[in-house]
Design an enzyme around this catalytic site. Structure first.
Site, mmCIF file in Angstrom:
data_model
loop_
_atom_site.group_PDB
_atom_site.id
_atom_site.type_symbol
_atom_site.label_atom_id
_atom_site.label_comp_id
_atom_site.label_asym_id
_atom_site.label_seq_id
_atom_site.Cartn_x
_atom_site.Cartn_y
_atom_site.Cartn_z
ATOM 1 N N GLY A 73 35.235 41.707 24.644
ATOM 2 C CA GLY A 73 36.640 41.374 24.909
ATOM 3 C C GLY A 73 36.988 40.025 24.309
ATOM 4 N N ASP B 90 35.316 36.087 32.412
ATOM 5 C CA ASP B 90 34.736 36.352 33.735
ATOM 6 C C ASP B 90 33.759 35.260 34.191
ATOM 7 O OD1 ASP B 90 36.177 38.646 33.508
ATOM 8 O OD2 ASP B 90 34.513 40.026 33.831
ATOM 9 N N ARG C 62 57.294 37.764 52.162
ATOM 10 C CA ARG C 62 56.460 38.885 51.730
ATOM 11 C C ARG C 62 54.989 38.506 51.604
ATOM 12 N NH1 ARG C 62 60.177 41.192 46.850
ATOM 13 N NH2 ARG C 62 61.531 42.482 48.152
ATOM 14 N N GLY D 52 37.792 40.063 36.581
ATOM 15 C CA GLY D 52 36.547 39.684 37.253
ATOM 16 C C GLY D 52 35.876 40.972 37.688
ATOM 17 N N GLU E 283 39.645 42.185 40.238
ATOM 18 C CA GLU E 283 39.709 43.629 39.920
ATOM 19 C C GLU E 283 38.468 44.375 40.413
ATOM 20 O OE1 GLU E 283 39.752 44.072 35.623
ATOM 21 O OE2 GLU E 283 37.870 42.965 35.416
ATOM 22 N N ARG F 236 54.051 43.307 47.837
ATOM 23 C CA ARG F 236 54.253 43.624 46.416
ATOM 24 C C ARG F 236 52.989 43.298 45.632
ATOM 25 N NH1 ARG F 236 58.104 45.345 48.602
ATOM 26 N NH2 ARG F 236 60.289 45.323 47.932
HETATM 27 O O1 F6P Z 1 34.732 41.051 30.611
HETATM 28 C C1 F6P Z 1 35.996 40.556 30.395
HETATM 29 C C2 F6P Z 1 37.029 41.546 30.852
HETATM 30 O O2 F6P Z 1 38.275 40.927 30.644
HETATM 31 C C3 F6P Z 1 36.879 42.038 32.284
HETATM 32 O O3 F6P Z 1 37.328 41.129 33.223
HETATM 33 C C4 F6P Z 1 37.662 43.314 32.238
HETATM 34 O O4 F6P Z 1 37.258 44.224 33.239
HETATM 35 C C5 F6P Z 1 37.338 43.828 30.884
HETATM 36 O O5 F6P Z 1 37.023 42.724 30.081
HETATM 37 C C6 F6P Z 1 38.469 44.612 30.250
HETATM 38 O O6 F6P Z 1 38.055 45.091 29.030
HETATM 39 P P1 F6P Z 1 38.997 45.899 28.040
HETATM 40 O O7 F6P Z 1 39.890 44.904 27.366
HETATM 41 O O8 F6P Z 1 38.052 46.505 27.077
HETATM 42 O O9 F6P Z 1 39.761 46.882 28.835
#
Ligand code: F6P
Length: 341
Positions: A10, A126, A161, A169, A221, A265
């Site tokens: 990424g 991350d 809210r 992450g 996430e 939200r």
């Molecule tokens: O490892 C970095 C990261 O941004 C993660 O936090 C995320 O889950 C993943 O890459 C998303 O990857 P992609 O851009 O391939 O969907």
């Protein structure tokens, strides 16, 4: 000396700072470079870019990577190691500088085991790579998330809210924890500590009755509910077979609204955290890592990764850098609990 340079996995802010520093350091030492396109894919398919002081000019402040990136893994590709060796021979290289996260550097470690000369540079928003205190991209992602929390505060307050903000992450809650602390959030859910949705709601009820009429909940996430306590989304798989995360807060928010009656939200920050201008910290870290990578290669430190230990730049074996993930330690989480309950 002649080196190949690639950025894999990424993208993140600060990659161009690394590339620029590599090229500028090399220019002063008579080192020349070949840029490989799209991570390991460019090495396997011989897709290259000119990489010299001219092409690496004016990029320090730019997000993304001028070399492109991909998740292609040479260890999962037919004849991968031989094709990497072939690229090194064809371009007359002394070795490769691989700038990447877990996937890119794990491949680098495996190739280094086979005797292929590789130096690694750690990056991932991350911040979960072992072997270094911090990775390129992390601090920019934290700043983006912290700024977003500031903006969400106004609506939370105006409308009484619960605002749930989901940050990246996958395995570690570094971005969530740093952003929640710096943004003044009220609750934190991270992968390291599976949550009980009823406990979370009890905390919010208590807060809304005694402290304030609104709340900001930061969710990584990769946050997971305690076993059997709540359904989680069915994530699609990416090209390497890993779940494509994102959306856990769309399950958490309705639970909160239903159990507490508070209007709730969701904001999912997603790739906004990986884009745009790097903060000064990532430019400096990337610059120092780039310098160190060329020095490490010049010293014959193949099979190693540059790293940061305290204020110092150091280096560690690539194998160590791709071991068990560096997650948020419990002591740090406990410290943060003063604010998050
Ligand atoms: O490892 C970095 C990261 O941004 C993660 O936090 C995320 O889950 C993943 O890459 C998303 O990857 P992609 O851009 O391939 O969907």
């Amino acid at each position: 000396m002649r080196l190949g340079v690639l950025t894999g996995g990424g993208d993140c802010p600060g990659l161009n700072a690394v590339i620029r520093a590599i090229v500028r350091t090399g220019a002063g030492r008579d080192v020349t470079f070949v840029g490989f396109r799209d991570g390991w894919r460019g090495v396997l398919d011989d897709a290259t870019s000119t990489l010299d002081p001219v092409t690496a000019r004016g990029i320090l402040h730019r997000g993304g990577t001028i070399l492109g990136s991909s998740g292609v893994d040479p260890m999962r590709t037919n004849d991968g190691p031989d094709r990497v060796r072939g690229a090194i021979e064809r371009h007359g290289l002394d070795g490769l500088v691989a700038i990447g996260g877990e996937g890119t550097l794990s491949a680098g470690a495996a190739l280094a085991e086979l005797g292929i000369p590789i130096v690694g540079v750690p990056k991932t928003i991350d911040n979960d790579l072992p072997g270094t205190d911090v990775t390129v991209g992390f601090h920019t992602a934290v700043q983006v998330a912290s700024d977003a929390i500031d903006r969400l505060h106004t609506t939370a307050e105006s409308h009484d809210r619960v605002m749930v903000i989901e940050v990246m992450g996958r395995h570690a809650g570094w971005i969530a924890l740093y952003a929640a602390l710096s943004g003044g959030a009220d609750m934190l859910l991270i992968p390291e500590n599976p949550f009980d949705i009823e406990d979370a709601c009890a905390h919010l009820r208590h807060r809304h009755m005694n402290v304030s009429s609104f709340s900001i909940v930061v969710v990584a996430e990769g946050a997971v509910p305690e076993a059997g306590s709540m359904a989680v989304p069915d994530y699609p798989l990416d090209e390497n077979g890993y779940p494509r995360l994102g959306g856990i807060s769309n399950v958490i928010a309705p639970e909160i609204e239903e159990r507490t009656g508070f209007g709730t939200r969701v904001t999912i920050l997603g790739h906004v955290q990986r884009g745009g201008t790097p903060v000064a910290f990532d430019r400096l870290l990337g610059t120092r890592f780039g310098i160190a990578a060329v020095e490490l290669a010049a010293a014959g430190g193949w099979g190693r990764m540059v790293s940061r230990r305290g204020q110092e730049i150091a280096d560690v074996p690539l194998a160590e850098a791709t071991g068990a993930r560096r997650v948020v330690p419990q002591e740090l989480y406990r410290e943060a609990e003063i604010f998050f309950g």
